[in-house]
Design a protein around this motif. Sequence first.
Motif, PDB file in Angstrom:
ATOM      1  N   ASN A   1      -9.781   3.385 -12.816  1.00 41.06           N
ATOM      2  CA  ASN A   1     -10.701   3.113 -13.913  1.00 41.06           C
ATOM      3  C   ASN A   1     -10.047   2.265 -14.999  1.00 41.06           C
ATOM      4  OD1 ASN A   1     -13.253   3.263 -14.989  1.00 41.06           O
ATOM      5  ND2 ASN A   1     -13.042   5.327 -15.800  1.00 41.06           N
ATOM      6  N   CYS A   2      -9.484   1.127 -14.567  1.00 33.87           N
ATOM      7  CA  CYS A   2      -8.864   0.142 -15.468  1.00 33.87           C
ATOM      8  C   CYS A   2      -7.650   0.734 -16.193  1.00 33.87           C
ATOM      9  CB  CYS A   2      -9.889  -0.389 -16.477  1.00 33.87           C
ATOM     10  SG  CYS A   2      -9.445  -1.990 -17.201  1.00 33.87           S
ATOM     11  N   SER A   3      -6.703   1.236 -15.402  1.00 32.28           N
ATOM     12  CA  SER A   3      -5.475   1.802 -15.971  1.00 32.28           C
ATOM     13  C   SER A   3      -4.655   0.735 -16.682  1.00 32.28           C
ATOM     14  CB  SER A   3      -4.630   2.437 -14.862  1.00 32.28           C
ATOM     15  OG  SER A   3      -5.250   3.571 -14.322  1.00 32.28           O
ATOM     16  N   THR A   4      -3.832   1.193 -17.609  1.00 28.53           N
ATOM     17  CA  THR A   4      -3.014   0.265 -18.411  1.00 28.53           C
ATOM     18  C   THR A   4      -1.518   0.565 -18.279  1.00 28.53           C
ATOM     19  OG1 THR A   4      -3.231   1.728 -20.343  1.00 28.53           O
ATOM     20  CG2 THR A   4      -4.850  -0.035 -20.119  1.00 28.53           C
ATOM     21  N   ASP A   5      -1.141   1.418 -17.313  1.00 21.69           N
ATOM     22  CA  ASP A   5       0.250   1.872 -17.233  1.00 21.69           C
ATOM     23  C   ASP A   5       0.960   1.466 -15.950  1.00 21.69           C
ATOM     24  OD1 ASP A   5      -1.099   3.447 -15.436  1.00 21.69           O
ATOM     25  OD2 ASP A   5      -0.054   5.300 -15.977  1.00 21.69           O
ATOM     26  N   GLY A   6       0.409   0.553 -15.184  1.00 22.09           N
ATOM     27  CA  GLY A   6       1.038   0.155 -13.929  1.00 22.09           C
ATOM     28  C   GLY A   6       0.500   0.875 -12.707  1.00 22.09           C
ATOM     29  N   THR A   7      -0.526   1.705 -12.891  1.00 19.07           N
ATOM     30  CA  THR A   7      -1.119   2.418 -11.761  1.00 19.07           C
ATOM     31  C   THR A   7      -1.626   1.445 -10.698  1.00 19.07           C
ATOM     32  OG1 THR A   7      -1.750   4.328 -13.107  1.00 19.07           O
ATOM     33  CG2 THR A   7      -2.974   3.990 -11.078  1.00 19.07           C
ATOM     34  N   ARG A   8      -2.260   0.379 -11.134  1.00 16.77           N
ATOM     35  CA  ARG A   8      -2.810  -0.587 -10.185  1.00 16.77           C
ATOM     36  C   ARG A   8      -1.722  -1.180  -9.300  1.00 16.77           C
ATOM     37  NH1 ARG A   8      -7.114  -5.508 -11.204  1.00 16.77           N
ATOM     38  NH2 ARG A   8      -6.763  -6.586  -9.231  1.00 16.77           N
ATOM     39  N   ASP A   9      -0.589  -1.541  -9.891  1.00 15.17           N
ATOM     40  CA  ASP A   9       0.508  -2.110  -9.108  1.00 15.17           C
ATOM     41  C   ASP A   9       0.999  -1.127  -8.057  1.00 15.17           C
ATOM     42  OD1 ASP A   9       0.392  -4.419 -10.600  1.00 15.17           O
ATOM     43  OD2 ASP A   9       1.936  -3.783 -12.018  1.00 15.17           O
ATOM     44  N   GLU A  10       1.088   0.138  -8.418  1.00 11.31           N
ATOM     45  CA  GLU A  10       1.538   1.153  -7.471  1.00 11.31           C
ATOM     46  C   GLU A  10       0.537   1.320  -6.323  1.00 11.31           C
ATOM     47  OE1 GLU A  10       4.439   2.927  -7.267  1.00 11.31           O
ATOM     48  OE2 GLU A  10       5.049   1.456  -8.778  1.00 11.31           O
ATOM     49  N   ILE A  11      -0.740   1.307  -6.664  1.00 11.28           N
ATOM     50  CA  ILE A  11      -1.768   1.455  -5.625  1.00 11.28           C
ATOM     51  C   ILE A  11      -1.738   0.270  -4.670  1.00 11.28           C
ATOM     52  CG2 ILE A  11      -4.256   1.556  -5.195  1.00 11.28           C
ATOM     53  CD1 ILE A  11      -4.557   3.116  -7.782  1.00 11.28           C
ATOM     54  N   GLU A  12      -1.529  -0.938  -5.191  1.00 11.59           N
ATOM     55  CA  GLU A  12      -1.461  -2.123  -4.332  1.00 11.59           C
ATOM     56  C   GLU A  12      -0.312  -2.007  -3.337  1.00 11.59           C
ATOM     57  OE1 GLU A  12      -1.268  -5.272  -7.208  1.00 11.59           O
ATOM     58  OE2 GLU A  12      -3.432  -5.660  -7.081  1.00 11.59           O
ATOM     59  N   LYS A  13       0.810  -1.464  -3.779  1.00 10.70           N
ATOM     60  CA  LYS A  13       1.949  -1.264  -2.876  1.00 10.70           C
ATOM     61  C   LYS A  13       1.610  -0.252  -1.788  1.00 10.70           C
ATOM     62  CE  LYS A  13       5.363  -2.108  -6.547  1.00 10.70           C
ATOM     63  NZ  LYS A  13       6.409  -1.451  -7.383  1.00 10.70           N
ATOM     64  N   ILE A  14       0.945   0.818  -2.182  1.00  9.72           N
ATOM     65  CA  ILE A  14       0.567   1.866  -1.229  1.00  9.72           C
ATOM     66  C   ILE A  14      -0.390   1.311  -0.178  1.00  9.72           C
ATOM     67  CG2 ILE A  14      -0.665   4.061  -0.999  1.00  9.72           C
ATOM     68  CD1 ILE A  14       0.356   4.700  -3.883  1.00  9.72           C
ATOM     69  N   CYS A  15      -1.391   0.552  -0.619  1.00  8.39           N
ATOM     70  CA  CYS A  15      -2.378  -0.025   0.299  1.00  8.39           C
ATOM     71  C   CYS A  15      -1.723  -0.995   1.282  1.00  8.39           C
ATOM     72  CB  CYS A  15      -3.476  -0.736  -0.479  1.00  8.39           C
ATOM     73  SG  CYS A  15      -4.568   0.353  -1.418  1.00  8.39           S
ATOM     74  N   ALA A  16      -0.745  -1.733   0.797  1.00  6.75           N
ATOM     75  CA  ALA A  16      -0.067  -2.706   1.662  1.00  6.75           C
ATOM     76  C   ALA A  16       0.687  -2.023   2.794  1.00  6.75           C
ATOM     77  CB  ALA A  16       0.901  -3.556   0.833  1.00  6.75           C
ATOM     78  N   GLY A  17       1.064  -0.757   2.582  1.00  4.78           N
ATOM     79  CA  GLY A  17       1.842  -0.050   3.596  1.00  4.78           C
ATOM     80  C   GLY A  17       1.032   0.837   4.513  1.00  4.78           C
ATOM     81  N   ASP A  18      -0.272   0.943   4.294  1.00  2.00           N
ATOM     82  CA  ASP A  18      -1.092   1.839   5.115  1.00  2.00           C
ATOM     83  C   ASP A  18      -2.529   1.330   5.120  1.00  2.00           C
ATOM     84  OD1 ASP A  18      -2.525   3.915   6.310  1.00  2.00           O
ATOM     85  OD2 ASP A  18      -1.318   5.481   5.377  1.00  2.00           O
ATOM     86  N   LYS A  19      -3.004   0.901   6.284  1.00  2.03           N
ATOM     87  CA  LYS A  19      -4.357   0.344   6.384  1.00  2.03           C
ATOM     88  C   LYS A  19      -5.441   1.393   6.184  1.00  2.03           C
ATOM     89  CE  LYS A  19      -4.638   0.723  11.438  1.00  2.03           C
ATOM     90  NZ  LYS A  19      -4.840  -0.018  12.699  1.00  2.03           N
ATOM     91  N   LYS A  20      -5.078   2.669   6.229  1.00  2.00           N
ATOM     92  CA  LYS A  20      -6.053   3.736   6.008  1.00  2.00           C
ATOM     93  C   LYS A  20      -6.299   3.976   4.512  1.00  2.00           C
ATOM     94  CE  LYS A  20      -6.619   5.317  10.323  1.00  2.00           C
ATOM     95  NZ  LYS A  20      -7.930   5.383  11.011  1.00  2.00           N
ATOM     96  N   ILE A  21      -5.497   3.361   3.673  1.00  2.00           N
ATOM     97  CA  ILE A  21      -5.613   3.549   2.225  1.00  2.00           C
ATOM     98  C   ILE A  21      -6.188   2.283   1.597  1.00  2.00           C
ATOM     99  CG2 ILE A  21      -4.411   4.125   0.096  1.00  2.00           C
ATOM    100  CD1 ILE A  21      -2.307   5.553   1.747  1.00  2.00           C
ATOM    101  N   LYS A  22      -7.251   2.454   0.819  1.00  2.00           N
ATOM    102  CA  LYS A  22      -7.947   1.338   0.194  1.00  2.00           C
ATOM    103  C   LYS A  22      -8.068   1.593  -1.300  1.00  2.00           C
ATOM    104  CE  LYS A  22     -10.688   1.099   4.441  1.00  2.00           C
ATOM    105  NZ  LYS A  22     -12.047   1.230   5.021  1.00  2.00           N
ATOM    106  N   ALA A  23      -8.541   0.591  -2.027  1.00  2.00           N
ATOM    107  CA  ALA A  23      -8.641   0.748  -3.474  1.00  2.00           C
ATOM    108  C   ALA A  23      -9.805  -0.033  -4.046  1.00  2.00           C
ATOM    109  CB  ALA A  23      -7.342   0.295  -4.143  1.00  2.00           C
TER     110      ALA A  23
END
Length: 233
Positions: A46-68
């Motif tokens: 929900n439009c985080s301002t603390d780097g959450t988005r960057d972490e989620i992008e890394k997670i998604c890149a490592g697992d095709k079952k995880i989306k954002a």
Amino acid sequence: MKKISILVPCYNEVENVGPMSEALTALFEQGAALENYDHEILFIDNCSTDGTRDEIEKICAGDKKIKAIFNVRNFGQFNSPYYGMQQTTGDCTVVICCDFQDPVEMIPQFVKEWEDGWQIVCGVKATSKENPFIRHLRTIYYRMIKRMSDVDIIEHFTGFGLYDKSFIDTLKTFDEPEPFLRGIVAELGGKIKTVPYEQQKRAAGKTHNNFKTLYDAAMLSFTSYTKVGIRIS
């Protein structure tokens, strides 16, 4: 093979998104409780301002079952998960917050209840390790709503639970400008099973619940699902 969608709403959870993705993925690994199900994990930020988005992008890149889904702005504590539920593709959808206050270990039990024929399985906070004053305010709020509402709002149910695809499809037919999921569940949920649990302390970071968020929730429920309010339709 049936598919389980897990929706994880988050806002400023940079310390929790990684451990949460690992804990959820572990449920579906070989030898784990849900190994016989296909799955997807969908984070909606929900439009985080603390780097959450960057972490989620890394997670998604490592697992095709995880989306954002990355919201372009903060759409509020109700609209964001409500929209996210409508984007899931599983035979059922589990909604769980990212802060670990809702126990991940409850999910296999929710799935079992669903397989037994329940359309919605609601996690209900029987006890809590949260601030006692906040819990007291919540209790007063639920009791007021129950006295004034035309529908039977489930006390201490905040959305943590499992929803059958038939219910998700029903949500897609609504045009709710300010959706109040707890009220919709109480009014249209069909076969509902409640499962008690103890709410934990958040794993990391600061809580986003305060008097203002509780007040917003109370006002939305009063205007949407009480005899003194105006029913949104």
